[in-house]
Design a protein around this motif. Structure first.
Motif, PDB file in Angstrom:
ATOM      1  N   LEU A  29      57.543  72.642 -78.833  1.00 31.68           N
ATOM      2  CA  LEU A  29      56.723  73.351 -77.849  1.00 31.68           C
ATOM      3  C   LEU A  29      56.433  72.464 -76.652  1.00 31.68           C
ATOM      4  CD1 LEU A  29      54.706  75.495 -76.783  1.00 31.68           C
ATOM      5  CD2 LEU A  29      53.012  74.531 -78.357  1.00 31.68           C
ATOM      6  N   GLY A  30      56.091  71.200 -76.924  1.00 22.04           N
ATOM      7  CA  GLY A  30      55.795  70.273 -75.832  1.00 22.04           C
ATOM      8  C   GLY A  30      56.959  70.084 -74.886  1.00 22.04           C
ATOM      9  N   ARG A  31      58.176  70.017 -75.450  1.00 21.34           N
ATOM     10  CA  ARG A  31      59.348  69.829 -74.591  1.00 21.34           C
ATOM     11  C   ARG A  31      59.586  71.053 -73.711  1.00 21.34           C
ATOM     12  NH1 ARG A  31      61.126  66.895 -79.189  1.00 21.34           N
ATOM     13  NH2 ARG A  31      61.973  68.752 -80.180  1.00 21.34           N
ATOM     14  N   TYR A  32      59.381  72.249 -74.268  1.00 22.27           N
ATOM     15  CA  TYR A  32      59.543  73.463 -73.461  1.00 22.27           C
ATOM     16  C   TYR A  32      58.526  73.497 -72.322  1.00 22.27           C
ATOM     17  CZ  TYR A  32      63.085  76.230 -75.930  1.00 22.27           C
ATOM     18  OH  TYR A  32      64.270  76.717 -76.425  1.00 22.27           O
ATOM     19  N   LEU A  33      57.265  73.193 -72.625  1.00 19.56           N
ATOM     20  CA  LEU A  33      56.231  73.237 -71.586  1.00 19.56           C
ATOM     21  C   LEU A  33      56.503  72.183 -70.511  1.00 19.56           C
ATOM     22  CD1 LEU A  33      52.993  73.748 -73.728  1.00 19.56           C
ATOM     23  CD2 LEU A  33      54.201  75.444 -72.339  1.00 19.56           C
ATOM     24  N   ARG A  34      56.922  71.001 -70.932  1.00 20.93           N
ATOM     25  CA  ARG A  34      57.229  69.944 -69.955  1.00 20.93           C
ATOM     26  C   ARG A  34      58.400  70.365 -69.074  1.00 20.93           C
ATOM     27  NH1 ARG A  34      58.064  64.200 -72.560  1.00 20.93           N
ATOM     28  NH2 ARG A  34      55.796  64.327 -72.821  1.00 20.93           N
ATOM     29  N   ARG A  39      38.404  73.790 -75.983  1.00 23.47           N
ATOM     30  CA  ARG A  39      39.439  72.865 -75.525  1.00 23.47           C
ATOM     31  C   ARG A  39      40.528  72.656 -76.570  1.00 23.47           C
ATOM     32  NH1 ARG A  39      39.812  72.855 -70.582  1.00 23.47           N
ATOM     33  NH2 ARG A  39      40.858  70.840 -70.603  1.00 23.47           N
ATOM     34  N   CYS A  40      40.616  73.553 -77.555  1.00 18.22           N
ATOM     35  CA  CYS A  40      41.635  73.465 -78.598  1.00 18.22           C
ATOM     36  C   CYS A  40      42.198  74.857 -78.827  1.00 18.22           C
ATOM     37  CB  CYS A  40      41.019  72.910 -79.888  1.00 18.22           C
ATOM     38  SG  CYS A  40      42.197  72.679 -81.227  1.00 18.22           S
ATOM     39  N   PHE A  41      43.528  74.965 -78.865  1.00 16.60           N
ATOM     40  CA  PHE A  41      44.182  76.261 -79.013  1.00 16.60           C
ATOM     41  C   PHE A  41      45.206  76.180 -80.142  1.00 16.60           C
ATOM     42  CE2 PHE A  41      47.534  79.346 -77.931  1.00 16.60           C
ATOM     43  CZ  PHE A  41      46.759  80.498 -77.842  1.00 16.60           C
ATOM     44  N   SER A  42      45.203  77.169 -81.012  1.00 20.89           N
ATOM     45  CA  SER A  42      46.122  77.189 -82.156  1.00 20.89           C
ATOM     46  C   SER A  42      47.252  78.163 -81.894  1.00 20.89           C
ATOM     47  CB  SER A  42      45.369  77.600 -83.424  1.00 20.89           C
ATOM     48  OG  SER A  42      46.263  77.699 -84.507  1.00 20.89           O
ATOM     49  N   VAL A  43      48.488  77.666 -81.923  1.00 22.97           N
ATOM     50  CA  VAL A  43      49.642  78.523 -81.708  1.00 22.97           C
ATOM     51  C   VAL A  43      50.137  79.035 -83.052  1.00 22.97           C
ATOM     52  CG1 VAL A  43      50.331  77.271 -79.640  1.00 22.97           C
ATOM     53  CG2 VAL A  43      51.322  76.640 -81.821  1.00 22.97           C
ATOM     54  N   ASN A  44      50.966  80.051 -83.007  1.00 20.04           N
ATOM     55  CA  ASN A  44      51.485  80.660 -84.222  1.00 20.04           C
ATOM     56  C   ASN A  44      52.594  79.784 -84.801  1.00 20.04           C
ATOM     57  OD1 ASN A  44      52.622  82.309 -86.199  1.00 20.04           O
ATOM     58  ND2 ASN A  44      52.154  84.169 -85.055  1.00 20.04           N
ATOM     59  N   SER A  45      52.334  79.182 -85.947  1.00 22.26           N
ATOM     60  CA  SER A  45      53.309  78.233 -86.513  1.00 22.26           C
ATOM     61  C   SER A  45      54.577  78.913 -87.017  1.00 22.26           C
ATOM     62  CB  SER A  45      52.662  77.458 -87.668  1.00 22.26           C
ATOM     63  OG  SER A  45      52.253  78.345 -88.689  1.00 22.26           O
ATOM     64  N   GLU A 103      59.043  80.850 -78.287  1.00 19.19           N
ATOM     65  CA  GLU A 103      58.019  81.898 -78.363  1.00 19.19           C
ATOM     66  C   GLU A 103      56.625  81.297 -78.299  1.00 19.19           C
ATOM     67  OE1 GLU A 103      60.858  82.024 -80.191  1.00 19.19           O
ATOM     68  OE2 GLU A 103      61.599  83.680 -78.956  1.00 19.19           O
ATOM     69  N   GLN A 104      56.453  80.104 -78.894  1.00 15.78           N
ATOM     70  CA  GLN A 104      55.150  79.434 -78.800  1.00 15.78           C
ATOM     71  C   GLN A 104      54.821  79.100 -77.349  1.00 15.78           C
ATOM     72  OE1 GLN A 104      55.791  76.085 -81.383  1.00 15.78           O
ATOM     73  NE2 GLN A 104      55.010  77.145 -83.201  1.00 15.78           N
ATOM     74  N   LYS A 121      51.211  82.690 -71.420  1.00 17.97           N
ATOM     75  CA  LYS A 121      50.553  83.975 -71.194  1.00 17.97           C
ATOM     76  C   LYS A 121      49.066  83.899 -71.505  1.00 17.97           C
ATOM     77  CE  LYS A 121      54.739  86.732 -71.942  1.00 17.97           C
ATOM     78  NZ  LYS A 121      55.438  87.733 -72.806  1.00 17.97           N
ATOM     79  N   HIS A 122      48.724  83.166 -72.542  1.00 20.38           N
ATOM     80  CA  HIS A 122      47.321  83.056 -72.940  1.00 20.38           C
ATOM     81  C   HIS A 122      46.482  82.401 -71.842  1.00 20.38           C
ATOM     82  CE1 HIS A 122      44.057  82.830 -75.902  1.00 20.38           C
ATOM     83  NE2 HIS A 122      43.758  81.690 -75.311  1.00 20.38           N
TER      84      HIS A 122
END
Length: 872
Positions: free
Chosen positions: A650-655, A702-708, A714-715, A721-722
């Protein structure tokens, strides 16, 4: 092609390679209609079109790349042509020879060329043992990916060893291919899950697996560990709908983490009552001896020996399983049929009445309804025009397990009384009586009646779980009218009260000493409790929030808690409507909320009881606290996150999309994310059980839980979107994918070629390697770092004795040696972009287009010219 040559070709058979040259010319000119006509004429002229296609593929390599190639175009046209000319098909020995030739080509084929070739040469009907032998040959050559893809296309999986085929793919982090391999075969899905679960046994050495593949190319050992495998197992269990009992090791490890979390909540935070804690511990360990043994170990660490011995007696554990001291203590205890739960606490003593919100109605006005006849009195009182009702729901915490929670209690509060609907019992009665539609009809009438004002807090998430509990209630959120989600009001109050610290807010909260006395780790109020405190003066007592709401009978403390959760909404609403200006709200509060906003349809995937705060300071919620309005849009540059170590994909996609991302390493403790978030003002992105711990260590939201259970892409979409992150084309690759730096040096192709040549030679001591000498531009430092649109140039260090590549004055080595041969000769490439943080070199390429297509749904139009890079 003239008529004479046509007739000649028909007699002697046209040369396939000459035909290929003619087709290549038309392909280059993009004359597609002429190309199609020429292909069909060529097929007519070839003595054996099937052999001719292979001659053309073997004589040219332009079909090996990704995308539509000339080879793909010819093959698909031949496929259509054969349907019109079935006599062209081959059989017998001749077909077998053609099949042997095409198998040699398939391993090099792009994915889109496989299906046409398999169809043309009837490989599905070929000798199965021969096909299996060919795939085995590919496997032993180390072409694991190609062997798996060909097996999938030819449907050979039932005759293969799933562990043998999938293990090297997992080591190479090709999880998607593994999922495709077992997609259509339930028995292989179960076998794969059993294998993965075996690898997760506590004493299993994963190195025994990896040791067999030491020379494996693209091997990613950091992706092959027990934590990653456990996450994969849970995702596959949900995707393939397999019974979790097939994976006892992974399930046990998840239960053990739940057990440790319960000890943390009870004995460190001290935010769970003894009753709640004992209920959850008992349901978590059940009859599992392995978990019961770990329970005793935890008890000896957190409690006294007497408590550990009492639990050992409750679990009926044999003495040989107990530590010696616990076994000795157990001997001192008298045998009892049932041991009372230890250290009962009075949740509603006088001290709590001073500190927490209290119901203003008598206990007799709280009605616990378990039959349809009892529910009728609720129906008659609630469904009255101009009625104002507070609604809340409770369910058993899932603690990260698979599946959506089922609502156990529906609370409806009126001015003078509160109704608690026992949904499991009412559902059971409806099944027996054959009257399943009655209660859903009542709930739908309530939500769709615009004349009744419905108050909630995070109502969309509640309705989502209610629909999962009772399928007849699906779509209720879309028909809702006259709803007021006080979360919207809470957001307005937060927006007004944000202090200088990112995500904080100025609220008259109770002092830490008063509100958390004797409760271990200091926990600030949050969510509805904080709103109650802000408006009514005292927070809610949330010690019953994590109760086992499925267990019957409910305890008195649970009943009072549930009633207060719904009734407080009425008091908040009444006070805000009477004097909105004193809270900084507009005077038309009632008109702006009632009847004008319906509940928006929830996102496709919802999370359980989580809260998050957008970088703009607005609160964003998960399923339990889903907002009615999205937060204000922000750009990736304004959004900074820290990703827990199970979310590196997920981190790599966001970066990649321009978000400022820090990622924990595999060995890092989850709590390091909270430390980074506090120091750098980042949002924590985590998943599963760590969310419960991390969200309590940072400011609210300040903490968000994504769908594992989702894949990384998709995460990423879920997070964007969130938080309403608006990604433009210019954001893509605006950050280095390796080190997160957002400063690049723009270097021309000619200068990069010189740098590459210089890096292969030992530098002199004169300092003449600088691309732009300081004498030429004395006002500009040679290590100036600018954005990717800038023009600063790198320089070669004159002081290093051994250079791996050109070095910036700041010491960063440009990784020019990693540029593949031939890239510098591409005419279209005029510039390269060098990361000033790690020295990675990027250039314009096809990766940009792939990212754009993957995230098209969240891209916004921008007039900025996009910058395109591709990792070297």
């Amino acid at each position: 092609m003239n008529q004479d040559s046509d007739s000649s070709d028909q007699t002697t058979g046209q040369d396939p390679l000459l035909l290929l040259k003619a087709l290549q010319l038309l392909w280059t000119k993009k004359e597609m209609e002429k190309l199609k006509e020429e292909i069909r004429r060529g097929f007519e002229g070839l003595q054996d079109p099937l052999a001719g296609l292979l001659d053309m593929l073997e004589g040219s390599g332009d079909w090996k790349g990704k995308g539509h190639s000339l080879g793909y175009y010819i093959a698909t046209e031949l496929q259509l042509w054969i349907k019109e000319h079935p006599a062209a098909q081959q059989s017998g020995i001749k077909l077998k020879k053609l099949q042997a030739r095409v198998l040699g080509i398939l391993a090099q084929c792009p994915a889109n060329l496989l299906d046409p070739l398999i169809s043309i040469y009837q490989l599905h009907a070929a000798d199965r043992n021969y096909l299996l032998g060919h795939v085995s040959h590919l496997y032993h050559k180390g072409d694991y990916k190609e062997a798996a893809i060909l097996s999938i296309k030819l449907k050979l999986q039932p005759d293969q060893d799933v562990e043998k085929m999938c293990t090297p793919l997992l080591l190479q982090d090709k999880v998607n291919l593994v999922e495709d391999y077992v997609e259509e075969y339930p028995e292989l899905q179960s076998e794969l899950l059993h294998i993965l679960d075996t690898w997760c046994e506590p004493h299993f050495n994963i190195k025994d697996i990896t040791r067999q593949y030491q020379g494996l190319s693209r091997y990613k050992p950091e992706k092959f560990n027990r934590k990653t495998l456990s996450k994969l197992v849970f995702r596959l269990l949900e995707r393939f709908n397999v019974d979790p009992a097939l994976c006892p090791n992974v399930i046990n490890q998840r239960h053990l983490r739940t057990l440790k979390y319960l000890f943390y909540k009870r004995f460190v935070e001290k935010t769970m009552t003894q009753e709640n804690w004992a209920d959850h511990v008992q349901s978590t360990v059940g009859e599992n001896r392995w978990l019961q043994g770990h329970l005793i170990q935890l008890l000896t660490s957190y409690c006294d020996l007497s408590t550990a011995a009492r639990w050992a007696q409750r679990c009926n554990l044999p003495k040989e399983m107990l530590p010696c001291r616990v076994a000795d203590e157990l001997q001192k205890l008298q045998i009892q049929e049932r041991v009372e739960e230890a250290t009962k606490a009075d949740s509603y003593d006088e001290s709590k009445k001073k500190d927490y919100y209290q119901l203003p109605i008598p206990r007799a006005n709280i009605h616990f309804l378990q039959t349809w006849e009892e529910t009728l009195q609720c129906w008659e009182k609630v469904l009255q025009p101009a009625q104002v009702v507070g609604i809340d729901m409770e369910w058993r915490p899932s603690f990260g397990m698979v599946g959506k929670p089922r609502v156990s209690l529906l609370q409806i509060a009126l001015k003078d009384e509160v109704f608690l609907l026992d949904l499991p019992r009412l559902l059971q009665q409806a099944e027996v009586d054959g009257e399943k539609e009655k209660l859903p009809q009542f709930i739908q009438m309530l939500y769709s009646d615009a004349s009744i004002t419905k108050l909630g807090y995070g109502m969309s998430g509640d309705l989502s779980n209610l629909a999962a509990t009772w399928s007849a209630l699906k779509g209720t959120d879309k028909k809702a009218q006259g709803v007021v989600d006080l979360l919207t009001v809470d957001k307005r109050l937060q927006k007004r009260s944000i202090d200088r610290q990112k995500g904080g807010r100025e609220v008259d909260v109770l002092s830490l000493e008063q509100s958390n006395e004797g409760r271990g780790v200091k926990q600030p109020e949050k969510g509805l409790s904080l709103l109650v405190q802000y408006v009514l003066g005292k927070p809610l007592d949330k010690t019953e929030q994590l109760s086992n709401w499925e267990k019957r009978p409910l305890r008195e403390e649970q009943i009072l808690y549930a009633a207060a959760d719904a009734y407080c909404l009425l008091e908040i609403y009444e006070k805000l409507c009477k004097d909105p200006e004193s809270f900084g709200l507009s005077s038309d509060l009632t008109e702006s909320l009632v009847g004008k906003e319906s509940i928006k349809p929830k996102a496709k995937k919802q999370l359980n009881k989580q809260e998050a705060l957008s970088p703009s300071g607005q609160q964003c919620q998960g399923s339990r606290t889903e907002t009615l309005r999205r937060p204000a849009p922000i750009s990736p540059k304004e959004f900074s996150v820290v990703c827990d170590n199970m979310l590196q994909g997920l981190g790599r996609y966001l970066r990649c999309l321009g978000v400022d991302v820090r990622m924990l390493e595999n060995g890092d403790d989850h709590r390091k994310a909270a430390e980074i978030a506090r120091q750098e003002g980042r949002v924590i992105l985590t998943s599963g059980l760590p969310y419960q711990t991390l969200q309590s260590q940072v400011a609210e939201g300040r903490c968000f839980s994504v769908n594992s259970s989702e894949k990384a892409k998709e995460q990423a979409l879920q997070v964007l979107k969130h938080f309403n992150v608006q990604v433009s084309l210019s954001d893509i690759f605006s950050r280095c994918q390796v080190c997160n730096c957002d400063k690049y040096l723009k270097v021309s192709r000619e200068r990069m070629r010189q740098l590459l040549e210089d890096s292969r030679q030992a530098p002199g001591a004169s300092g003449t390697g600088c691309l732009v000498s300081c004498e030429e531009k004395p006002h500009r430092s040679c290590d100036a770092a600018v954005s990717s649109h800038g023009t600063a140039q790198p320089c070669c260090s004159a002081h290093a004795e051994r250079l791996e590549g050109p070095v910036l004055a700041g010491g960063t080595v440009l990784q020019v040696a990693a540029i593949p041969p031939g890239v510098l000769d591409k005419a279209k490439l005029t510039h390269f972009y060098c990361c000033t943080g790690c020295g990675k070199v990027f250039w314009e390429g096809s990766h940009f287009g792939r990212v754009v297509s993957q995230f098209r749904d969240v891209l916004v139009t921008s007039r900025d010219k996009q910058t395109i890079y591709e990792l070297s």
